[in-house]
Design a protein around this motif. Structure first.
Motif, short mmCIF file in Angstrom:
data_model
loop_
_atom_site.label_atom_id
_atom_site.label_comp_id
_atom_site.label_asym_id
_atom_site.label_seq_id
_atom_site.Cartn_x
_atom_site.Cartn_y
_atom_site.Cartn_z
N SER A 251 -0.29 2.34 8.35
CA SER A 251 -1.66 1.86 8.19
C SER A 251 -2.12 1.16 9.46
O SER A 251 -1.44 0.29 9.98
CB SER A 251 -1.74 0.91 6.99
OG SER A 251 -0.59 0.09 6.90
N THR B 292 -13.84 -3.41 -1.79
CA THR B 292 -12.79 -2.41 -1.64
C THR B 292 -12.33 -2.35 -0.19
O THR B 292 -13.04 -2.77 0.73
CB THR B 292 -13.27 -1.01 -2.09
OG1 THR B 292 -14.42 -0.64 -1.33
CG2 THR B 292 -13.61 -1.02 -3.57
N ARG C 53 -8.35 6.10 3.36
CA ARG C 53 -8.36 5.96 1.90
C ARG C 53 -9.09 4.69 1.52
O ARG C 53 -9.10 3.71 2.27
CB ARG C 53 -6.92 5.91 1.35
CG ARG C 53 -6.11 7.17 1.57
CD ARG C 53 -4.69 6.99 1.04
NE ARG C 53 -3.88 8.20 1.17
CZ ARG C 53 -3.20 8.55 2.25
NH1 ARG C 53 -3.20 7.75 3.32
NH2 ARG C 53 -2.49 9.66 2.28
N ARG C 54 -9.66 4.70 0.32
CA ARG C 54 -10.28 3.51 -0.25
C ARG C 54 -9.33 2.95 -1.31
O ARG C 54 -8.85 3.68 -2.19
CB ARG C 54 -11.63 3.83 -0.89
CG ARG C 54 -12.71 4.21 0.12
CD ARG C 54 -14.02 4.56 -0.57
NE ARG C 54 -14.57 3.42 -1.30
CZ ARG C 54 -14.67 3.34 -2.63
NH1 ARG C 54 -14.23 4.33 -3.39
NH2 ARG C 54 -15.20 2.29 -3.19
N TYR C 55 -9.07 1.63 -1.20
CA TYR C 55 -8.17 0.95 -2.13
C TYR C 55 -8.90 -0.18 -2.84
O TYR C 55 -9.80 -0.81 -2.26
CB TYR C 55 -6.98 0.34 -1.37
CG TYR C 55 -5.99 1.33 -0.81
CD1 TYR C 55 -4.84 1.68 -1.52
CD2 TYR C 55 -6.21 1.93 0.43
CE1 TYR C 55 -3.93 2.59 -0.99
CE2 TYR C 55 -5.30 2.83 0.96
CZ TYR C 55 -4.16 3.16 0.23
OH TYR C 55 -3.27 4.06 0.75
N SER C 56 -8.47 -0.46 -4.05
CA SER C 56 -8.94 -1.65 -4.75
C SER C 56 -8.23 -2.86 -4.18
O SER C 56 -7.29 -2.74 -3.38
CB SER C 56 -8.67 -1.53 -6.24
OG SER C 56 -7.26 -1.53 -6.48
N ARG D 275 -10.31 9.30 -1.18
CA ARG D 275 -9.89 9.59 0.20
C ARG D 275 -11.02 10.32 0.89
O ARG D 275 -11.63 11.24 0.33
CB ARG D 275 -8.62 10.45 0.16
CG ARG D 275 -8.04 10.81 1.52
CD ARG D 275 -6.66 11.39 1.32
NE ARG D 275 -6.13 11.98 2.54
CZ ARG D 275 -4.86 12.36 2.69
NH1 ARG D 275 -4.02 12.21 1.68
NH2 ARG D 275 -4.45 12.88 3.82
N GLY E 139 -4.51 -2.76 -4.49
CA GLY E 139 -3.76 -1.70 -3.82
C GLY E 139 -3.80 -0.35 -4.48
O GLY E 139 -3.08 0.56 -4.05
N ILE F 249 -5.29 3.32 -5.16
CA ILE F 249 -6.12 4.27 -4.43
C ILE F 249 -7.33 4.66 -5.27
O ILE F 249 -7.19 5.04 -6.44
CB ILE F 249 -5.33 5.53 -4.06
CG1 ILE F 249 -4.18 5.19 -3.10
CG2 ILE F 249 -6.24 6.58 -3.40
CD1 ILE F 249 -3.31 6.38 -2.74
N LEU G 134 0.84 -1.19 0.00
CA LEU G 134 0.00 0.00 0.00
C LEU G 134 0.88 1.25 0.00
O LEU G 134 1.99 1.24 0.54
CB LEU G 134 -0.89 0.02 1.24
CG LEU G 134 -1.80 -1.20 1.44
CD1 LEU G 134 -2.43 -1.15 2.83
CD2 LEU G 134 -2.86 -1.26 0.36
#
Length: 341
Positions: free
Chosen positions: A108, A118, A130-133, A141, A136, A138, A98
């Motif tokens: 984190s 997600t 933050r939102r990640y797939s 936010r 990894g 982004i 990440l």
């Protein structure tokens, strides 16, 4: 986080227990041998991942856990790695690196697997969510209220912000817990911030105040199926060891503190109600060993928590994990609890 030494009030009422084999299912015995309290029991623990690596990445530094949509276990390291673990054996199956928007590593701390798969991940440095797939990347936010940002932008202290992260039942409200108090708030009063989902976007919502025990901070929160919160409180005293307590918190009658600048005991401000479920020092040691002084050798720097289901009696199955800080004197340890709420 890299746990700072804090003066904690320790209560070490160790339960009488028969030593059992570590890192495996508990042997047959009476329920009393596994009781931490009237509400909590421990089935077993596992040190299987302590000081191991996967595909060249150190396995440890765990700060959060979550059950993924495929039934596997997601384990977040506070040094910018997210692991996929086999839910039964704990063996790593994948690791994702990440980073922030500039490609830098994260501190984190909190993890939620959203309903679309997600990953919502908090960092305690800015703080941020933050939102990640899954791979990894982004996605976006979330906005953070100004007062919760680290000074000088806000009133928070670096590395004492968003440690816990959970989604309330229904999937419309996200909640993050501050680890320690804001500047200007009374010591021991930490804020729980919520965000409400509107058309796929999260916007800041109500905020609540929670009082920790003296000297302790909040490393993790998890929503129960009925909307209450399991809250971990933790501290460390050099030469003595860790204090880790599990509480049940109820926000239903708590005051929305989002418009209150300083929380210093104002009349009319209702804090979240809390009930002690267990002091982990009171659990049977199950044959565990500690690498440094501890009031119970089972204890370590417990930081992550997730609810994995219910047993046949309705008790919650709760999994805890310790953050070893990649330190030879600490252990990466998983704890399998059953909790009656």
């Amino acid at each position: 986080m890299r746990l700072r030494t804090v003066l904690a009030t320790l209560t070490a009422g160790l339960a009488a227990a028969t030593c059992l084999a570590a890192a495996g299912p508990a042997a047959a015995g009476t329920a009393a041998r596994h009781a931490c309290s009237a509400a909590v029991s421990i089935d077993r623990f596992s040190d299987a991942l302590d000081k191991t690596t996967y595909d060249g990445t150190f396995v440890g530094n765990f700060s959060a856990l979550a059950v993924d949509r495929d039934g596997s276990l997601a384990a977040l390291a506070d040094r910018s790695s997210l692991f996929r673990l086999d839910a039964r054996t704990l063996q790593p199956r994948a690791a994702v690196h990440l980073a922030d928007e500039k490609g830098a590593d994260l501190d984190s701390e909190g993890l939620v697997i959203d309903r679309d798969g997600t990953r919502l991940i908090s960092s305690e440095t800015e703080p941020s969510i933050r939102r990640y797939s899954r791979d990894g990347a982004i996605l976006d936010r979330l906005p953070v209220p100004p007062a919760l940002q680290v000074a000088p932008a806000g009133r928070a202290t670096a590395n004492q912000t968003f440690e816990g992260l959970t989604m309330l039942p229904g999937g419309h409200t996200l909640l993050a817990s501050m680890e320690y108090a804001l500047s200007g708030d009374s010591a021991g009063i930490v804020r729980f911030q919520t965000w409400t989902r509107h058309h796929g976007r999260f916007t800041p919502g109500a905020q609540y105040a929670y009082r920790t025990d003296a000297g302790l901070g909040v490393p993790e929160v998890q929503a129960t199926p009925d909307g209450r919160l399991l809250v971990l409180e933790r501290g460390f005293t050099a030469g003595v060891g860790n204090t880790v307590r599990l509480y049940l918190a109820d926000l239903r009658h708590a005051t929305d503190t989002s418009g209150i600048e300083n929380l210093t005991g104002q009349p009319g401000v209702r804090l979240a109600e809390k009930t002690l479920l267990a002091d982990i020092a009171g659990c049977p040691s199950l044959g565990a060993t500690a690498k440094q002084p501890q009031p119970n050798p089972l204890l370590d720097n417990i930081e992550g928590m997730t609810i994995t289901g219910r047993d046949h009696t309705g008790r919650l199955k709760v999994l805890l994990v310790s953050d070893d800080n990649q330190n030879a004197a600490q252990t990466t340890r998983f704890y399998y609890l059953r909790v009656r709420v």
